[in-house]
Design a protein around this motif. Structure first.
Motif: not given
Length: 265
Positions: A96-102, A108-109, A135-136, A146-147
């Protein structure tokens, strides 16, 4: 009771399980971390390459999951550092943790504390602390999509007790409590997570716990110094557990005895 130095390579997430102990553990650490879609898991060839860099005289012994009684008598009671193998085979986190999108999608909040700057935990260099959303953190410092929104060129979440903040995450790991509490008087004190991008570093330090550290994504180089090694503790009383030596680029003219300080890796 050791001083440990860590260099983490290829991906950046680890779990630290701390147990209370009679003696303080000296944990100096330096980490190099990288998270990216091509570095989610080390191949056998990459692992062999990392292992080949170790000095065979200084390399820590490696042991497949021992019975609790053996761990207590041969490791814990003798204060012998060791690399334990096959403790994480059934961890859902490894998938589950291999992708930070998880983490973005599920949490995310959530606000997490991060240390901003090239160096962390007392190492020389610019440094500040911030609270940001997961998320940030993922967008700015892990995926770098993102910048930069914050000062500094990198950031690191250091040993944050995120499992208290987000209890559902604990379902993704399986803490070997039988090993941690195998010696009378030892008990599980804390479970924390560290997470960072490429080239983050943590300073040489002494911690008040014994640690069982699990790398869920990537790999890390770890160096351990004996409690009596010349690691030059900081003279500042607020960070006296942190060494003044930069392990990656030690100033031997300023800290001459560090050049001969014995260590394991």
């Amino acid at each position: 009771s050791e001083v440990t130095g860590m260099l983490r390579r290829t991906v950046a997430r680890r779990i630290a399980v701390a147990s209370q102990c009679a003696q303080k553990q000296c944990q100096p650490s330096r980490s190099l971390n990288m998270f990216g879609p091509n570095h989610l898991k080390l191949s056998e060839a990459e692992l062999a390459e990392h292992m080949a860099r170790l000095d065979p005289v200084k390399a820590l012994p490696r042991l497949k999951r021992p019975p609790a009684s053996m761990f207590a008598s041969q490791v814990r009671q003798r204060n012998n550092p060791i690399v334990l193998m096959e403790l994480m085979l059934q961890w859902p986190a490894l998938v589950r943790w291999t992708d930070p999108e998880f983490f973005k999608l599920k949490y995310g909040q959530a606000q997490i504390p991060i240390e901003v700057g090239r160096n962390f935990g007392g190492a020389p260099g610019p440094y500040s602390q911030e609270m940001v959303s997961i998320s940030t953190f993922v967008d700015v410092y892990i995926n770098k999509t993102k910048n930069k929104l914050l000062a500094g060129d990198t950031a690191y979440m250091s040993r944050h007790p995120i499992f208290e903040q987000l209890p559902a995450l604990k379902e993704d790991i399986k803490v070997p409590t039988d090993l941690i509490e195998s010696t009378p008087g030892d008990k599980l004190e804390m479970i924390s997570m560290s997470w960072g991008p490429a080239n983050s570093e943590t300073a040489l330090r002494r911690d008040p716990y014994n640690y069982l550290i699990a790398e869920t994504t990537g790999a890390r180089y770890c160096r351990l110094y004996a409690p009596n090694a010349a690691v030059y503790p900081n003279t500042n009383p607020f960070c006296k557990n942190i060494s003044m030596v930069d392990v990656s680029k030690p100033d031997i003219a300023k800290y001459p005895d560090f050049a001969v300080a014995p260590y394991n890796e």
